[in-house]
Structure formats: structure tokens, C-alpha cells
Design an enzyme around this catalytic site. Structure first.
Site, short mmCIF file in Angstrom:
data_model
loop_
_atom_site.label_atom_id
_atom_site.label_comp_id
_atom_site.label_asym_id
_atom_site.label_seq_id
_atom_site.Cartn_x
_atom_site.Cartn_y
_atom_site.Cartn_z
N ASN A 7 81.87 -30.31 17.10
CA ASN A 7 80.72 -29.71 17.77
C ASN A 7 81.25 -28.50 18.53
OD1 ASN A 7 78.84 -28.94 19.79
ND2 ASN A 7 77.88 -30.94 19.73
N GLU A 34 76.02 -27.99 16.54
CA GLU A 34 75.60 -27.06 17.59
C GLU A 34 76.10 -25.65 17.30
OE1 GLU A 34 74.40 -28.10 21.75
OE2 GLU A 34 76.17 -29.38 21.55
N TYR A 108 74.02 -33.85 13.86
CA TYR A 108 73.95 -33.70 15.31
C TYR A 108 72.78 -34.54 15.79
CZ TYR A 108 73.25 -31.45 19.87
OH TYR A 108 73.09 -31.21 21.22
N ASP A 151 78.42 -35.21 15.78
CA ASP A 151 78.17 -35.61 17.16
C ASP A 151 77.04 -36.64 17.14
OD1 ASP A 151 77.52 -35.89 19.80
OD2 ASP A 151 77.18 -33.76 20.19
N ASN A 153 76.18 -38.57 19.68
CA ASN A 153 75.58 -38.73 21.00
C ASN A 153 75.40 -40.19 21.39
OD1 ASN A 153 75.18 -36.39 22.64
ND2 ASN A 153 73.79 -35.59 21.08
N ASP A 251 82.95 -28.01 24.70
CA ASP A 251 83.12 -29.24 25.48
C ASP A 251 83.50 -30.42 24.59
OD1 ASP A 251 80.59 -29.02 24.39
OD2 ASP A 251 79.52 -29.77 26.14
N HIS A 252 83.49 -30.22 23.26
CA HIS A 252 83.97 -31.19 22.29
C HIS A 252 85.27 -30.68 21.67
CE1 HIS A 252 80.00 -33.39 21.73
NE2 HIS A 252 79.61 -32.29 22.34
#
Length: 260
Positions: A7, A34, A108, A151, A153, A251-252
Site C-alpha cells: 500500500n 491506495e 484494498y 491491505d 484493513n 505508512d505501509h
């Protein structure tokens, strides 16, 4: 075979890091999430110069997924969108066949926001749709091997969360989410990281705020789910933490799987 999911939290912002990664690790397949760019702005030319072809499902400023493969392998039978997802224009799922032998999907999963929200309900529907699609792909006649990665989540278990108590009453760790994710796995896939690292802590995401990365406050929400035949041939599943450092990190971080 080397397959990576990442991501990137804006492909245009992270393109130098992506090209750096391609040059350093030379994956056969790179699944992106993303991407956050319009279809006409997707960097096909830059990726081609690096020796890769790509298929993208883009939706502008939000979401966006893509499949990138070495040019000599090629991409075929590209399909975008997940049958049964509630919001069809958010660009959260793309499939393709790589090298004529491997079906891959970059996904995602919606964040869910809050447990009592419509977005959480949509997240559960999305995960249920994923399980159905995996079942269809696994049941198809002469189906190729399959990898669904991205991702999710969802942190599959408490070991995948830096402090489970901090997430009580919030998304990413709730029982319905975990059950729905397990439904995807039960449709015929294996969590590649857990196959080789059954008890290890291995985070793939850290909040940008309050020094979470340096304090080790992360989550394992990026997964590579593969068919048992691939899982049995895994030689390495690694988390490339260095790509959370340096200039303009996502951030990943990339999650890498190698198999023979």
C-alpha cells in the site's frame, strides 16, 4: 517467483521509492494499493522504462489498486471490480493472470471507520464478496494457482496488534471483521506470512503520528493469501521495514513472498 504487496498511499508521491524497490528487489509481481491517481496519470511509462507492465483500477484521489509484472511475463484477462461490493466506483479490486500460470488479485479492503457506521457494514459485505470470489476462482475448471494480496484493513489475531486493548470497540480487530477475513482464507487460501512465521510479530503498518514506527506500535494488516500449493513452496516471506524509513515513506511497507 517473487510477489510483493504494498500500500503505497499515493503512487505519484511514492513513485521514486517504488522504482527504487523494483530496482533493488526485482519482483516478478508487485501488487499496489491506495494508488490515489487518475487513470490517465498512472505512471505506465515510468514502469515500462523499469521493465514492467501494469494494469490499474484508478479512482482519482481515493483508493486505487494496480498489478505490476515483469514485461516478459505479461498480464492477461484483466478484470476490475469485485462482484458484490457495495460501492463499485472506489477501485478496490483488480485481477489478472501473470505469465499464463498465476491468477493474482490486488485488494484494498474498506477501512470501516466505526463499528456502528454504514462503512463498517460495507466492509463486512466487501469481505464476504471476497470470499465468494475466491471460491469461484478456486472452483473454476483448470484454475491456475491464486494469490489475493493487499491491505485487508483487518489484523487477523491479537499477535498482529501492538496493543489489543487499545483497539477494543474499534475497527480492524472486531470479531465480525476477523470472522469475515477468515471466511476468505477458508475459501481456499493460506496466510503466507503465518505459514513461515507462525508465532512472530510482524507489523506492516504504523501510524505517521507520535513516532509509532520507532516505538514499534504497528499492525499486521497487509497480507498475502495464496493457494496451498504455493504455500507449500514458500521459501521466504519478509517485511521490508527499511521502506518505512527515509524520504517520503508510505505508512505501509512492502510484504514479499518468494516461492519455488
Amino acid at each position: 517467483m517473487r510477489l510483493v504487496t504494498w500500500n503505497v498511499n499515493s503512487l505519484r508521491a511514492r513513485l521514486p521509492r517504488v522504482l527504487e524497490f523494483l530496482g533493488e528487489h526485482r519482483p516478478d509481481v508487485l501488487l499496489l494499493q491506495e494508488t490515489k491517481c487518475e487513470a490517465e496519470a498512472f505512471p505506465h511509462a515510468e514502469l515500462a522504462e523499469a521493465g514492467y507492465v501494469a494494469a490499474d483500477h484508478s479512482a482519482g484521489r481515493w483508493a486505487g489498486v494496480a498489478i505490476v509484472a515483469r514485461a516478459e511475463l505479461g498480464l492477461a484477462d484483466v478484470t476490475s471490480g469485485l462482484p458484490g461490493e457495495v460501492v463499485e466506483d472506489e477501485a478496490r479490486w483488480i485481477e489478472a493472470t501473470v505469465g499464463g500460470e498465476l491468477r493474482v488479485a490486488s485488494v484494498y479492503v474498506p477501512n470501516g471507520r466505526e463499528l456502528d457506521s454504514e462503512w463498517y457494514a460495507q466492509k463486512l459485505v466487501f469481505l464476504e464478496a471476497m470470499a465468494r470470489r475466491v471460491g469461484e476462482l478456486r472452483a473454476a475448471a483448470e484454475a491456475p494457482e491464486l494469490v489475493v494480496a493487499g491491505d485487508m484493513n483487518v489484523a487477523p489475531a491479537d499477535v498482529d496488534v501492538y496493543d489489543p486493548a487499545a483497539f477494543v470497540g474499534s475497527t480492524h480487530t472486531s470479531a465480525p471483521e476477523r470472522d469475515a477475513l477468515q471466511g476468505v482464507v477458508a475459501a481456499g487460501l493460506v496466510d503466507a506470512f503465518r505459514r513461515l512465521h507462525p508465532d512472530d510479530v510482524g507489523f506492516t503498518w504504523w501510524d505517521y503520528r507520535q513516532g509509532h514506527f520507532h516505538r514499534g506500535l504497528g499492525l499486521r494488516i497487509d497480507l498475502i493469501l495464496a493457494t496451498p500449493a504455493i504455500a507449500d513452496r514458500l521459501t521466504r516471506v519478509g517485511i521490508e521495514r527499511d521502506y518505512r524509513k527515509g524520504s517520503k515513506p508510505s505508512d505501509h511497507v512492502p510484504l514479499v513472498a518468494d516461492w519455488t
